[in-house]
Scaffold this motif. Structure first.
Motif, PDB file in Angstrom:
ATOM      1  N   LYS A  28      10.752  -1.611   1.661  1.00  0.00           N
ATOM      2  CA  LYS A  28      11.463  -0.352   1.445  1.00  0.00           C
ATOM      3  C   LYS A  28      11.896  -0.230  -0.002  1.00  0.00           C
ATOM      4  CE  LYS A  28      15.080   2.572   3.292  1.00  0.00           C
ATOM      5  NZ  LYS A  28      14.174   3.728   3.176  1.00  0.00           N
ATOM      6  N   GLY A  29      11.674   0.952  -0.589  1.00  0.00           N
ATOM      7  CA  GLY A  29      12.089   1.203  -1.957  1.00  0.00           C
ATOM      8  C   GLY A  29      11.076   0.782  -3.010  1.00  0.00           C
ATOM      9  N   ASP A  30       9.987   0.165  -2.593  1.00  0.00           N
ATOM     10  CA  ASP A  30       8.950  -0.215  -3.554  1.00  0.00           C
ATOM     11  C   ASP A  30       8.362   1.026  -4.222  1.00  0.00           C
ATOM     12  OD1 ASP A  30       9.183  -2.837  -3.043  1.00  0.00           O
ATOM     13  OD2 ASP A  30       7.256  -3.099  -2.007  1.00  0.00           O
ATOM     14  N   ILE A  31       8.052   0.880  -5.498  1.00  0.00           N
ATOM     15  CA  ILE A  31       7.240   1.909  -6.156  1.00  0.00           C
ATOM     16  C   ILE A  31       6.037   1.167  -6.719  1.00  0.00           C
ATOM     17  CG2 ILE A  31       7.166   3.710  -7.904  1.00  0.00           C
ATOM     18  CD1 ILE A  31      10.240   3.683  -7.831  1.00  0.00           C
ATOM     19  N   SER A  32       4.939   1.198  -5.961  1.00  0.00           N
ATOM     20  CA  SER A  32       3.772   0.417  -6.346  1.00  0.00           C
ATOM     21  C   SER A  32       2.700   1.347  -6.884  1.00  0.00           C
ATOM     22  CB  SER A  32       3.214  -0.327  -5.148  1.00  0.00           C
ATOM     23  OG  SER A  32       4.256  -0.986  -4.467  1.00  0.00           O
ATOM     24  N   LEU A  33       2.139   0.979  -8.017  1.00  0.00           N
ATOM     25  CA  LEU A  33       1.034   1.758  -8.556  1.00  0.00           C
ATOM     26  C   LEU A  33      -0.245   0.946  -8.502  1.00  0.00           C
ATOM     27  CD1 LEU A  33       3.482   3.462  -9.746  1.00  0.00           C
ATOM     28  CD2 LEU A  33       1.665   4.427 -11.154  1.00  0.00           C
ATOM     29  N   ILE A  34      -1.291   1.589  -8.037  1.00  0.00           N
ATOM     30  CA  ILE A  34      -2.578   0.923  -7.945  1.00  0.00           C
ATOM     31  C   ILE A  34      -3.415   1.322  -9.145  1.00  0.00           C
ATOM     32  CG2 ILE A  34      -4.624   0.573  -6.530  1.00  0.00           C
ATOM     33  CD1 ILE A  34      -3.001   1.659  -4.149  1.00  0.00           C
ATOM     34  N   LEU A  35      -3.801   0.335  -9.925  1.00  0.00           N
ATOM     35  CA  LEU A  35      -4.668   0.588 -11.075  1.00  0.00           C
ATOM     36  C   LEU A  35      -6.045   0.018 -10.777  1.00  0.00           C
ATOM     37  CD1 LEU A  35      -2.356  -0.394 -14.082  1.00  0.00           C
ATOM     38  CD2 LEU A  35      -3.180   1.890 -13.536  1.00  0.00           C
ATOM     39  N   GLY A  36      -7.042   0.573 -11.429  1.00  0.00           N
ATOM     40  CA  GLY A  36      -8.396   0.042 -11.247  1.00  0.00           C
ATOM     41  C   GLY A  36      -9.409   1.081 -11.637  1.00  0.00           C
ATOM     42  N   PRO A  37     -10.598   0.632 -12.018  1.00  0.00           N
ATOM     43  CA  PRO A  37     -11.634   1.579 -12.451  1.00  0.00           C
ATOM     44  C   PRO A  37     -12.141   2.462 -11.296  1.00  0.00           C
ATOM     45  CG  PRO A  37     -12.461  -0.690 -12.487  1.00  0.00           C
ATOM     46  CD  PRO A  37     -11.027  -0.768 -12.136  1.00  0.00           C
ATOM     47  N   ASN A  38     -12.928   3.455 -11.616  1.00  0.00           N
ATOM     48  CA  ASN A  38     -13.527   4.329 -10.600  1.00  0.00           C
ATOM     49  C   ASN A  38     -14.316   3.498  -9.602  1.00  0.00           C
ATOM     50  OD1 ASN A  38     -14.033   6.654 -13.156  1.00  0.00           O
ATOM     51  ND2 ASN A  38     -12.837   7.073 -11.344  1.00  0.00           N
ATOM     52  N   GLY A  39     -14.153   3.855  -8.353  1.00  0.00           N
ATOM     53  CA  GLY A  39     -14.943   3.171  -7.324  1.00  0.00           C
ATOM     54  C   GLY A  39     -14.434   1.788  -6.973  1.00  0.00           C
ATOM     55  N   SER A  40     -13.251   1.417  -7.495  1.00  0.00           N
ATOM     56  CA  SER A  40     -12.739   0.072  -7.208  1.00  0.00           C
ATOM     57  C   SER A  40     -12.108  -0.007  -5.818  1.00  0.00           C
ATOM     58  CB  SER A  40     -11.723  -0.332  -8.267  1.00  0.00           C
ATOM     59  OG  SER A  40     -10.692   0.627  -8.334  1.00  0.00           O
ATOM     60  N   GLY A  41     -11.887   1.139  -5.194  1.00  0.00           N
ATOM     61  CA  GLY A  41     -11.371   1.128  -3.825  1.00  0.00           C
ATOM     62  C   GLY A  41      -9.921   1.586  -3.696  1.00  0.00           C
ATOM     63  N   LYS A  42      -9.409   2.272  -4.718  1.00  0.00           N
ATOM     64  CA  LYS A  42      -8.008   2.725  -4.678  1.00  0.00           C
ATOM     65  C   LYS A  42      -7.771   3.695  -3.524  1.00  0.00           C
ATOM     66  CE  LYS A  42      -8.188   4.392  -8.915  1.00  0.00           C
ATOM     67  NZ  LYS A  42      -9.573   4.022  -9.283  1.00  0.00           N
ATOM     68  N   THR A  43      -8.625   4.715  -3.467  1.00  0.00           N
ATOM     69  CA  THR A  43      -8.482   5.697  -2.392  1.00  0.00           C
ATOM     70  C   THR A  43      -8.629   5.031  -1.026  1.00  0.00           C
ATOM     71  OG1 THR A  43      -9.364   7.428  -3.824  1.00  0.00           O
ATOM     72  CG2 THR A  43      -9.429   7.842  -1.463  1.00  0.00           C
ATOM     73  N   THR A  44      -9.603   4.150  -0.932  1.00  0.00           N
ATOM     74  CA  THR A  44      -9.842   3.459   0.334  1.00  0.00           C
ATOM     75  C   THR A  44      -8.621   2.639   0.754  1.00  0.00           C
ATOM     76  OG1 THR A  44     -12.146   3.294  -0.365  1.00  0.00           O
ATOM     77  CG2 THR A  44     -11.493   1.996   1.544  1.00  0.00           C
ATOM     78  N   LEU A  45      -8.022   1.948  -0.209  1.00  0.00           N
ATOM     79  CA  LEU A  45      -6.835   1.145   0.104  1.00  0.00           C
ATOM     80  C   LEU A  45      -5.690   2.036   0.597  1.00  0.00           C
ATOM     81  CD1 LEU A  45      -5.210  -1.457   0.165  1.00  0.00           C
ATOM     82  CD2 LEU A  45      -4.731  -1.174  -2.274  1.00  0.00           C
ATOM     83  N   LEU A  46      -5.435   3.130  -0.135  1.00  0.00           N
ATOM     84  CA  LEU A  46      -4.342   4.030   0.252  1.00  0.00           C
ATOM     85  C   LEU A  46      -4.567   4.584   1.658  1.00  0.00           C
ATOM     86  CD1 LEU A  46      -3.862   5.972  -3.102  1.00  0.00           C
ATOM     87  CD2 LEU A  46      -2.135   4.588  -1.973  1.00  0.00           C
ATOM     88  N   LYS A  47      -5.788   5.042   1.911  1.00  0.00           N
ATOM     89  CA  LYS A  47      -6.075   5.623   3.229  1.00  0.00           C
ATOM     90  C   LYS A  47      -5.968   4.569   4.322  1.00  0.00           C
ATOM     91  CE  LYS A  47      -8.963   9.590   1.987  1.00  0.00           C
ATOM     92  NZ  LYS A  47     -10.312  10.150   1.982  1.00  0.00           N
ATOM     93  N   SER A  48      -6.365   3.336   4.010  1.00  0.00           N
ATOM     94  CA  SER A  48      -6.265   2.274   5.004  1.00  0.00           C
ATOM     95  C   SER A  48      -4.804   2.015   5.360  1.00  0.00           C
ATOM     96  CB  SER A  48      -6.869   0.977   4.472  1.00  0.00           C
ATOM     97  OG  SER A  48      -8.192   1.200   4.086  1.00  0.00           O
ATOM     98  N   LEU A  49      -3.964   1.909   4.335  1.00  0.00           N
ATOM     99  CA  LEU A  49      -2.549   1.641   4.588  1.00  0.00           C
ATOM    100  C   LEU A  49      -1.910   2.786   5.362  1.00  0.00           C
ATOM    101  CD1 LEU A  49      -1.534   0.110   1.141  1.00  0.00           C
ATOM    102  CD2 LEU A  49      -1.937  -1.100   3.294  1.00  0.00           C
ATOM    103  N   HIS A  50      -2.366   4.004   5.064  1.00  0.00           N
ATOM    104  CA  HIS A  50      -1.850   5.193   5.748  1.00  0.00           C
ATOM    105  C   HIS A  50      -2.339   5.245   7.195  1.00  0.00           C
ATOM    106  CE1 HIS A  50      -0.395   9.163   6.417  1.00  0.00           C
ATOM    107  NE2 HIS A  50      -1.552   9.782   6.301  1.00  0.00           N
ATOM    108  N   GLY A  51      -3.403   4.518   7.458  1.00  0.00           N
ATOM    109  CA  GLY A  51      -3.882   4.454   8.847  1.00  0.00           C
ATOM    110  C   GLY A  51      -4.925   5.490   9.193  1.00  0.00           C
ATOM    111  N   ILE A  52      -5.590   6.067   8.175  1.00  0.00           N
ATOM    112  CA  ILE A  52      -6.615   7.062   8.491  1.00  0.00           C
ATOM    113  C   ILE A  52      -8.004   6.565   8.100  1.00  0.00           C
ATOM    114  CG2 ILE A  52      -5.063   9.039   8.353  1.00  0.00           C
ATOM    115  CD1 ILE A  52      -6.193   9.626   5.582  1.00  0.00           C
ATOM    116  N   MET A  53      -8.116   5.241   7.936  1.00  0.00           N
ATOM    117  CA  MET A  53      -9.414   4.682   7.576  1.00  0.00           C
ATOM    118  C   MET A  53      -9.795   3.656   8.630  1.00  0.00           C
ATOM    119  SD  MET A  53     -11.692   4.808   5.175  1.00  0.00           S
ATOM    120  CE  MET A  53     -11.191   5.204   3.525  1.00  0.00           C
ATOM    121  N   LYS A  54     -11.045   3.666   9.000  1.00  0.00           N
ATOM    122  CA  LYS A  54     -11.496   2.703   9.993  1.00  0.00           C
ATOM    123  C   LYS A  54     -11.644   1.333   9.329  1.00  0.00           C
ATOM    124  CE  LYS A  54     -14.949   2.421  13.637  1.00  0.00           C
ATOM    125  NZ  LYS A  54     -15.623   1.178  13.185  1.00  0.00           N
TER     126      LYS A  54
END
Ligand SMILES: Nc1ncnc2c1ncn2[C@@H]1O[C@H](COP(=O)(O)OP(=O)(O)OP(=O)(O)O)[C@@H](O)[C@H]1O
Ligand SMILES: [Mg+2]
Lengths: 234, 234
Positions: A28-54
C-alpha cells in the motif's frame, strides 16, 4: 487488500515467451514506475497484475477476494479508450456502474471536469477530443472512483510538457490520499520525479527492482545502467 | 402508352383525394410491418449483443444458422409458416391463417436474421473497441450488453430500418399466409400484384407511389442517422 503478491508469473502468446518468470510484491502506498525499452513487456506486466491477462504460469493474489479487489483498482490504457459518448458521460461511466447516487455523481463530475480543464466541453463527444484531452479524461475517469490501486500505461507518452505536468500533479495529489500507483513510462525524468520504486524490465525479465534513489545511482543490472545513460539496448 | 399516362393521372388523383382504399391498404401495410419490426428488433438486437459479448457453446452455430436463414427465399418462409399455421399444422388451433397476425409472423421470420446479422456486425466492431476498457472495469455481462446497445443505437436503428425496408416490400410470403383478402389482409405489395394482373394500373401505380415514398423516407432516415453518427450528436 494489500499487499499484492505475484509469484512465478509467466506470460506467453502463441507459445512465444513474453514475460517472466517474475516475482513481485506491491504494498500500500507504493509508487512504482516500470522502465524498459519498447516490447520489453511493460504493458503485459501491468495487465497481468490488473488481472486482465491470461497467465501461462504463476499467480496473482490480493489479500482480499478477487471481486472486491476488482472494484478498487483502475487501469488507464496506453491509448485511451473513449466510449462513444459525451465527455461528461465518459467521466461518470464508472460511477454509473457502481450505482452511485445522482447528486454525488453530479458533484464529482463538476469537481473533476474542473480539475482536468474540460468543463467547457462536457457535452462534446469524447471521441472528438485531442490525444492529450483524451488521456486526461481517461485518468479522471479512473480517479473519480477513488481507486486504491491505479495502473497507468505510459499516461503521458505523446503529451507535451504542460499536459504532462498536469497529469503528474493529479497523480501526486491522489497518492497523498493513499492511492497506490504502478505505471510504465519511457520518460526517465518522469521516473525521477514520481517514483519511489523503479522496476526495470528488459525482454520480459525483471532485471532490477530497487528504490528510486538507489536505482539511479547504482542500478543492479548493466542494461539498466545503459538505459539510464540513454544508450540503445539491443 | 395512353393507358399508362391515364393510369398515372388517375393514380395522382387517388393520392390527392386520399382515396379510401388507398389509405386503408397503406395503413394496414404499415401496421403489419411496424409490428413485425418492433417484435423482431426486441428479439434480434439483444441477441446480436449477446453474440458479440459472450463466448458460449452454440455461438458459432447460431451465427451460421442466422446466415443460412438470411438466404432463405421469402416464398419458402411463407410456405413454412403456412404449413405451421394451417388447420392440420402444429399451430392450427390458433386459427391464425389468413390474418394479419400470420403476416406479422412471416415478416418476423424474414427480417430477424437480417437485423440480427447487421446489428451483430456493428456491435462486434464496437465490442473490439470497448473490450479492454469494459473488462478492466469489471463489468457484468448485462452491463456490457447495455453499454454496447446504447452506444451503437444509431447503427442498430439503421439495422432495423433495413429490416423494415425488406419487410414492407416483400410480397411472396405474406401473399401465401395472408391470402390478400380485401378489407382484411390486403397490403401494398399484394394489392399491387393483384391490381396489375387485373390491368387496373391506376390503383397499382398509386400504391406503388406510396411504397416509393416509404423507401425514400427510409433512405433519408438512414442517411440522417449516419450523419448524426459522424457528428457525434445524440
Ligand atoms: N496479443 C499479443 N499477441 C502476440 N504478441 C503480443 C501480444 N501482445 C503483446 N505481444 C508482444 O509482447 C511483447 C511485449 O509487449 P508489451 O506491449 O508488453 O511491450 P511494452 O513494454 O509495453 O512496449 P511499448 O513500450 O512499446 O508499449 C511484444 O514483443 C509484443 O509484440
Ligand atoms: Mg506498452
Amino acid at each position: 487488500m494489500f499487499p499484492l503478491i505475484a509469484e512465478n508469473l509467466v506470460v506467453e502468446f502463441n507459445g512465444k515467451h513474453i514475460l517472466g518468470p517474475l516475482d513481485l510484491t506491491v504494498n500500500k502506498g507504493d509508487i512504482s514506475l516500470i522502465l524498459g525499452p519498447n516490447g520489453s513487456g511493460k504493458t503485459t506486466l501491468l495487465k497481468s497484475l490488473h488481472g486482465i491477462m491470461k497467465l501461462k504460469r504463476g499467480s496473482i493474489k490480493w489479500s482480499c477476494s478477487d471481486k472486491s479487489s476488482m472494484q478498487k483498482q483502475m487501469f488507464v490504457f496506453q491509448t485511451p479508450i473513449m466510449l462513444r459518448r459525451s465527455v461528461l458521460e465518459n467521466l461518470t461511466y464508472p460511477l454509473l456502474l457502481r450505482k452511485v447516487s445522482n447528486s454525488k455523481v453530479h458533484r464529482l463530475a463538476t469537481e473533476w471536469a474542473e480539475k482536468i480543464g474540460l468543463k467547457e466541453i462536457m457535452q462534446l463527444s469524447a471521441t472528438r477530443l485531442s490525444g492529450g484531452e483524451k488521456q486526461k479524461l481517461a485518468l479522471a475517469r479512473a480517479l473519480i472512483t477513488e481507486p486504491e490501486m491505479l495502473f497507468l500505461d505510459e499516461p503521458s507518452a505523446s503529451l507535451d510538457g504542460k499536459t504532462t505536468v498536469e497529469i503528474e500533479n493529479l497523480l501526486k495529489s491522489c497518492t497523498k490520499n493513499g492511492t497506490t500507483i504502478m505505471m510504465s513510462t519511457h520518460d526517465i525524468g518522469q521516473a525521477k520525479r514520481l517514483a519511489k520504486n523503479i522496476l526495470f524490465l528488459n525482454k520480459g525479465i525483471l532485471e532490477s527492482n530497487q528504490l528510486a534513489e538507489t536505482f539511479f545511482l547504482e542500478p543492479k543490472s548493466p542494461n539498466a545502467e545503459k538505459f539510464i545513460a540513454g544508450e540503445i539496448l539491443e | 402508352m395512353n393507358d399508362i399516362w391515364y393510369g398515372i393521372l388517375q393514380a395522382c388523383q387517388l393520392i390527392y383525394t386520399l382515396d379510401q382504399d388507398l389509405i386503408e391498404i397503406s395503413v394496414r401495410s404499415l401496421q403489419v410491418t411496424l409490428s413485425a419490426l418492433v417484435i423482431s428488433s426486441l428479439f434480434a438486437l439483444p441477441l446480436a449483443a449477446v453474440l458479440a459479448v459472450k463466448r458460449f457453446k452454440f455461438r458459432r452455430f447460431i451465427i451460421a444458422l442466422l446466415n443460412a436463414l438470411m438466404g432463405l427465399p421469402p416464398v419458402v418462409v411463407g410456405l413454412i409458416v403456412y404449413i405451421l399455421l394451417s388447420r392440420s399444422g402444429p399451430f392450427g388451433a390458433l386459427d391464425l391463417l389468413y390474418t394479419t397476425a400470420a403476416m406479422v409472423i412471416a415478416q418476423i421470420v424474414i427480417i430477424t436474421p437480417l437485423i440480427t446479422s447487421i446489428a451483430h456486425q456493428s456491435l462486434r466492431e464496437l465490442w473490439s473497441e470497448y473490450h479492454d476498457l469494459l473488462i478492466s472495469m469489471n463489468t457484468s455481462h448485462i452491463q456490457r450488453i447495455k453499454t454496447l446497445l446504447w452506444d451503437a443505437r444509431r447503427a442498430l436503428l439503421t439495422a432495423s430500418l433495413a429490416g423494415f425496408g425488406r419487410a414492407i416490400g416483400e410480397v411472396g410470403a405474406i401473399m401465401i399466409v395472408g391470402g390478400n383478402i380485401d378489407n382484411a389482409t390486403r397490403v401494398l405489395t399484394t394489392a399491387i400484384a393483384l391490381e396489375t394482373s387485373k390491368g387496373d394500373f391506376a390503383l397499382a401505380l398509386a400504391l406503388g407511389f406510396v411504397l416509393i415514398l416509404i423507401a425514400i423516407a427510409l433512405n433519408l432516415a438512414t442517411h440522417w442517422l449516419s450523419k448524426t453518427e459522424r457528428e457525434g450528436r445524440w
